[in-house]
Design a protein around this motif. Structure first.
Motif, PDB file in Angstrom:
ATOM      1  N   GLN A  52       0.860  -1.261   0.077  1.00 13.59           N
ATOM      2  CA  GLN A  52       0.045   0.030   0.223  1.00 13.59           C
ATOM      3  C   GLN A  52       0.866   1.320   0.050  1.00 13.59           C
ATOM      4  O   GLN A  52       0.365   2.450   0.206  1.00 13.59           O
ATOM      5  CB  GLN A  52      -1.026   0.111   1.125  1.00 13.59           C
ATOM      6  N   ASN A 102       4.475  -6.942   3.268  1.00 12.25           N
ATOM      7  CA  ASN A 102       3.180  -7.827   3.484  1.00 12.25           C
ATOM      8  C   ASN A 102       2.604  -8.606   2.310  1.00 12.25           C
ATOM      9  O   ASN A 102       2.009  -9.406   2.041  1.00 12.25           O
ATOM     10  CB  ASN A 102       1.909  -6.915   4.060  1.00 12.25           C
ATOM     11  N   ASN A 121      -0.019  -3.415   9.382  1.00  5.63           N
ATOM     12  CA  ASN A 121      -0.527  -3.714  10.664  1.00  5.63           C
ATOM     13  C   ASN A 121      -0.056  -5.077  11.234  1.00  5.63           C
ATOM     14  O   ASN A 121      -1.115  -6.043  11.294  1.00  5.63           O
ATOM     15  CB  ASN A 121      -1.838  -3.377  10.841  1.00  5.63           C
ATOM     16  N   SER A 156      -2.065  -8.728  10.982  1.00  2.00           N
ATOM     17  CA  SER A 156      -2.233  -9.554   9.738  1.00  2.00           C
ATOM     18  C   SER A 156      -1.115 -10.527   9.487  1.00  2.00           C
ATOM     19  O   SER A 156      -1.190 -11.381   8.610  1.00  2.00           O
ATOM     20  CB  SER A 156      -1.983  -8.692   8.716  1.00  2.00           C
ATOM     21  N   ASP A 159       2.551   5.433   9.821  1.00  5.65           N
ATOM     22  CA  ASP A 159       0.966   4.971   9.555  1.00  5.65           C
ATOM     23  C   ASP A 159       0.313   6.419   9.452  1.00  5.65           C
ATOM     24  O   ASP A 159       0.825   7.392  10.022  1.00  5.65           O
ATOM     25  CB  ASP A 159       0.485   3.994  10.910  1.00  5.65           C
ATOM     26  N   ASP A 168       5.497   9.079   2.845  1.00  5.46           N
ATOM     27  CA  ASP A 168       6.420   7.927   3.199  1.00  5.46           C
ATOM     28  C   ASP A 168       7.964   8.379   2.513  1.00  5.46           C
ATOM     29  O   ASP A 168       9.062   8.029   3.102  1.00  5.46           O
ATOM     30  CB  ASP A 168       6.040   6.587   3.028  1.00  5.46           C
ATOM     31  N   THR A 185      -7.304  -4.304   8.029  1.00  3.39           N
ATOM     32  CA  THR A 185      -7.472  -4.222   9.495  1.00  3.39           C
ATOM     33  C   THR A 185      -8.532  -2.981   9.837  1.00  3.39           C
ATOM     34  O   THR A 185      -8.336  -2.241  10.891  1.00  3.39           O
ATOM     35  CB  THR A 185      -6.233  -3.938  10.394  1.00  3.39           C
ATOM     36  N   ASP A 241      -5.453 -14.033  13.113  1.00  2.00           N
ATOM     37  CA  ASP A 241      -4.256 -14.720  13.096  1.00  2.00           C
ATOM     38  C   ASP A 241      -3.492 -15.174  14.040  1.00  2.00           C
ATOM     39  O   ASP A 241      -2.353 -15.775  14.250  1.00  2.00           O
ATOM     40  CB  ASP A 241      -3.211 -13.634  12.110  1.00  2.00           C
TER      41      ASP A 241
END
Ligand SMILES: Nc1nc2c(c(=O)[nH]1)N[C@H]1C(S)=C(S)[C@@H](COP(=O)(O)OP(=O)(O)OC[C@H]3O[C@@H](n4cnc5c(=O)[nH]c(N)nc54)[C@H](O)[C@@H]3O)O[C@H]1N2
Ligand SMILES: Nc1nc2c(c(=O)[nH]1)N[C@H]1C(S)=C(S)[C@@H](COP(=O)(O)OP(=O)(O)OC[C@H]3O[C@@H](n4cnc5c(=O)[nH]c(N)nc54)[C@H](O)[C@@H]3O)O[C@H]1N2
Ligand code: SF4
Ligand SMILES: [Mo]
Length: 885
Positions: free
Chosen positions: A102, A127, A397, A401, A422, A472, A593, A672
């Motif tokens: 993302q 991820n 996250n 996850s 974040d 970012d 999430t 999870d």
């Protein structure tokens, strides 16, 4: 003057174009971009609700160290010092980045460059390891590169679309709508869904194969054998363009039809129907997603599928080919920049010395990681055992996850230095960090993403960043400069990073690497601002191609594709008595999430609490009734508490729990925590869909439902789940009555003062307790408790917060928890765009609306984003069945 900005949806890999409009008052609305080639104007429920998720609530607005606000300067210095000192003392492999599909390509590019080229470690993983790694491994084995050959149009041109482990209707809704529209206009077109569950997607399927968990390799091996036995192999294609066919066929042919039936859980008849359809149809597209990738045999599943396409030469041509659906908006872009620990930038390979040398020379970097870094599961193991001492988590996250989530949580808690970038401040992961960096999010940041069909589109800003949030790429480059890498990270804007990324893709390429966007190597700011969506490749010189492999040339050194021999387990793994396979995944209106979709009341109407889907016969075996609470446990003492949803769409022996609920939104529902860290040995991708668990009915002293205008400050219950609702919040609760009683708790939790009028009703014998809190004519809270699951209509109760309650009659209806005459109960919300419930739709069908169009005309349901159309169809069909009985 309202201002319009063309941008791209930040959710799924379909990558829809969005037009965002900011009006004079500053309020934002969104609509689909009719000119974007991914969606031609359509948006699904999540895309349509984007404007509702832009609020500042919960946003990280300032850098924080140890929970205290600090300045950017000190915070960036601190991070650079801690990383530099850790590296100086313990070497480059003692630090790691855990990033995300993302991030925008430009963010991702600089993160990868810093870790692999300047810190000199391979310890950057993402991820996407949990998402696309098996597809990447399968593509590289077969094609010699991580290439997705096809385009979305192929799904429309195909005569047969096979969806393997993909709930397209909920997870790639706009692509599903394109497919559904193509099928409606060309009824001869067939769709096959291979999924243990009968999902919303299977509602358009001509054939649904409820394959047993991980039966896919056996099934596609059986198909390859069938193709060979019925003389459907394209011999000249196989001879000219591939190697390894006979070995693959040999290893595929080990199972008899009876064994195949056993291994897949499917009848011989169904299996044959699938084989005939595949064998007899030239234009076949096989799409696959997490039912394939997230498995201990994920890479083999991918190759078992690709083998069948190579054997028939059905690849690289219109309406044909294997098609890996990417999940996140920039899963593909992350692969392009080499964000996986075992890859290098621009689709080069970390194991290849020439490639490493080339990337190092291009960057003029002092070093380059000389081997693959740790993959996600290994990375958190290394955090847990202290090998990794400084960790930077960006845009993901993992406390929620990652498999073995409680261990991941403990590892992060124990790590000497953790930075989290974040948008939101209180995610389950951010709450554990030493440093939280506020990131700009969708609508504020600028860059590019690549969708499932290799189309690169711009995300453009149209809002100012809140507080001191920064993008970012800026976080990363500022830290890099402070670590001493000033020149290499001296970018003014994402456009400069994109230009460098493009130049690297073309550097010494000569057509040897699939990923080449050299045409943009000299892109300037203005051109970048105006960049229209385009598909790669786009070399500086030479032609672009719409589909890869049309010429039969692949990226292995000999130019040929490889058949990969894969073995199927003879039988599914035995289950111990009373144990179930835990299948996990997604729901229609929430994103992972829920840090963003959870902000929209509308998106929370569809499914508002964590649940577990169980086949009614399995439930009966365990004395579980619909709407009971169930405890789902593993054999190590981890458990979650969720609501039972009984449905025949679930296969026996397997249960389904969504991945979305966190410690922010429920008492104990991080699924999870139950998923062991078993991985595919080739890709390192965790098997997130095949955990083993047991089930038990959980009988609390009481169940309760609460709507309130404020979020309760204390929730002393063993079970709670909270969701946004129009005008406030809605909560499901269960457990013991708090020590001083419900009313005292409500007063304290909601901070109710003397101005509040309390209306109560208690029937000790029946165990019912209802409490209303009103301020004047407005309802502040309505609480309904009972010994069994509360039967109050949720949507009706929520709606009561929005209206005036001025007479005694209205109040008594409220306490009774029942809509009055003329205020029918909508039932569970199906169409979130127009807030239309299942009971309303049923009623309309009963009144004679037997088609989707008729329902749309009467209730508007299904006429905006269309995400609910499969469910509306199901209600129409169910009523038709009832009528026929
Ligand atoms: N609404 C919504 N959409 C999303 C997302 C979201 O969070 N919410 N997330 C996005 C992301 S990142 C991703 S990766 C995609 C995921 O998109 P999908 O992969 O379509 O979604 P999942 O629900 O994870 O799983 C797909 C299906 O795999 C099935 N399955 C489980 N085990 C097996 C098996 O052994 N064999 C087969 N053949 N099937 C099996 C499950 O029953 C499930 O229906 O969705 C994207 N889109
Ligand atoms: N059991 C089970 N587990 C799964 C899966 C499953 O099917 N079953 N699916 C797996 C898959 S496929 C995936 S992709 C993962 C997804 O899992 P995660 O990546 O952990 O989930 P998200 O909620 O998408 O997390 C994204 C985070 O980034 C933040 N964010 C959003 N935009 C930005 C930004 O621009 N910058 C920064 N810095 N932060 C931002 C969000 O607030 C959020 O906290 O889950 C995996 N885990
Ligand atoms: S299908 Fe929906 S979530 Fe996916 S990109 Fe399009 S609008 Fe966004
Ligand atoms: Mo994903």
């Amino acid at each position: 003057m309202a201002c319009e900005t063309r941008t791209t949806c930040p959710y799924c890999g379909v990558g829809c174009g969005v037009i965002a409009t900011v009006d004079d008052a500053g309020s934002v609305s969104v609509r689909g971009d009719p000119e974007h080639p991914a969606n031609f104007g359509r948006l699904c429920s999540k895309g349509s609700a984007l404007a509702e998720t832009l609020g500042d609530d919960g946003r990280a607005l300032f850098p924080e160290v140890g929970g205290q606000r600090t300045s950017w300067n000190t915070t960036l210095d601190l991070i650079a010092d801690r990383f530099s000192n850790t590296i100086a003392e313990h070497g480059p492999d003692s630090v790691a980045f855990y990033v995300s599909g993302q991030l925008l390509t430009e963010d991702y590019y600089v993160a990868n460059k810093l870790m692999k080229g300047y810190i000199g470690s391979g310890n950057i993983d993402t991820n996407s390891r949990l998402c696309m790694a098996s597809s990447v491994a399968g593509h590289r084995r077969a094609f010699g590169a991580d290439t997705v050959p096809g385009t979305y149009e192929d799904l429309e041109l195909a005569d047969l679309v096979v969806l393997v482990g993909s709930n397209l209707a909920w997870c790639h809704p706009v692509l599903y709508q394109r497919l559904a529209a193509a099928k409606a206009s060309r009824p001869a077109m067939k769709v096959i869904v291979i999924d243990p569950r009968r999902t919303a997607t299977s509602d358009i399927a001509d054939l649904h194969l409820s394959v047993s968990p991980d039966g896919d390799v056996a099934l596609f091996n059986g198909l390859l054998t069938h193709l060979a036995e019925t003389d459907r192999i394209d011999q000249s294609y196989v001879a000219a363009n591939t190697t390894g066919f006979s070995e693959a066929l040999l290893s595929a042919s080990r199972l008899s039809m009876a064994e195949l039936s056993e291994a897949t859980g499917l009848s011989g008849m169904l299996i044959r129907q699938f084989f005939w359809l595949f064998a007899g149809t030239e234009r076949v597209v096989t799409c696959y997603s997490q039912g394939v990738n997230q498995s201990a045999s994920g890479s083999d599943k991918v190759n078992a599928i690709i083998n069948c396409h190579l054997a028939t030469g059905r690849i690289g041509r219109p309406g044909m080919g294997p098609f890996s659906l990417t999940g996140q908006p920039n899963a593909m872009g992350g692969r392009e920049v080499g964000g996986l620990a075992n890859m290098l930038a621009a689709h080069m390979e970390i194991e290849n010395g020439d490639h490493r040398d080339r990337v190092r020379r291009f960057w003029s970097s002092p070093r380059i990681a000389d081997r693959a870094g740790l993959k996600a599961v290994e990375m958190f193991d290394a955090v847990a055992d202290g090998r990794i001492k400084a960790l930077w988590i960006m845009s993901t996250n993992p406390v929620v996850s990652m498999p073995n989530a409680d261990k991941v949580k403990a590892a992060i808690e124990a790590c000497p230095f953790v930075v989290v970038s974040d948008m939101q401040k209180n995610t389950d992961t951010a709450r554990l960090a030493h440093v939280v960096l506020p990131a700009t999010g969708w609508g504020e940041k600028s860059g590019t993403v690549t969708n499932s069909e290799r189309r690169i589109s711009r995300q453009r800003p149209f809002l100012a960043a809140p507080g001191e949030a920064r993008p970012d790429w800026w976080h990363i480059t500022e830290v890099a400069k402070r670590m001493g890498f000033v020149d290499a990270f001296d970018y003014e804007s994402p456009a400069e990073i994109f230009a460098e990324h493009s130049a690297l893709s073309a550097f010494e390429n000569d057509g040897l690497r699939d990923f080449d966007i050299g045409a943009f190597a000299a892109i300037n700011q203005k051109q970048y601002e105006e960049l229209a969506p385009f598909q790669w490749p786009r070399p500086a010189i030479g032609a672009t191609k719409e589909r890869f492999f049309a010429d039969g040339r692949f990226y292995h050194p000999d130019g040929k594709a490889r058949f990969v021999p894969v073995h199927a387990a003879l039988q599914p793994v035995e289950r111990a008595h009373g144990s179930f396979v835990l299948n996990t995944g997604r729901v229609r209106d929430h994103w992972h999430t829920m840090t963003r979709t959870g902000k929209s009341a509308r998106l929370s109407t569809h499914l508002a609490e964590p649940f577990c889907e169980i086949h009614p016969l399995d439930a009966a075996d365990q004395q579980i009734r619909d709407a009971d609470l169930v405890k789902v446990s593993d054999d190590k003492g981890h458990f979650i508490l969720v609501r039972a949803l009984l449905t025949e769409r679930q296969a026996r022996g397997s249960i389904f729990v969504p991945m979305h609920w966190t410690d922010e939104t429920a008492s104990r529902a991080r699924v999870d925590a139950l998923v062991p860290p078993d991985v595919d040995p080739i890709s390192g991708q965790p098997a997130l869909k095949q955990a083993r668990v047991s089930l038990a009915r959980h009988a609390p002293a009481f169940h309760a439902f609460l709507v309130a205008t404020e979020r309760p400050r204390i929730l002393p219950f063993e079970y709670w789940a909270i969701a946004k609702a129009d005008g406030g919040y809605r909560l499901e609760l269960a457990g013991d009555e708090p020590e001083n009683g419900f009313e005292a708790w409500l007063n304290q939790a909601l901070g109710l003062d003397e101005d509040i009028e309390i209306v109560r009703y208690r029937d000790m014998a029946a165990g019912d307790c209802r409490i209303l809190a009103l301020r004047g004519t407005r309802l502040m809270a309505a609480f309904f408790a009972s010994r069994s699951p509360v039967a109050v209509s949720r949507q009706w109760a929520v709606d009561q917060m929005l209206i005036e309650h001025d007479d005694a009659k209205a109040r008594s209806r409220l306490v009774a928890g029942r809509p009055g005459a003329g205020q029918p109960d909508k039932g569970a919300i199906v169409c979130s765009c127009f807030s239309v419930g299942a009971m309303e739709i049923s009623h309309a069908v009963g009144q004679g609306c037997r088609s989707m169009d008729a329902i749309g005309q009467l209730l508007s349901a299904g006429t905006n984003c269309g995400s609910c159309r499969p469910e509306i169809r199901r209600i129409i069909d169910a009523q038709a069945l009832l009528a026929a009985e």
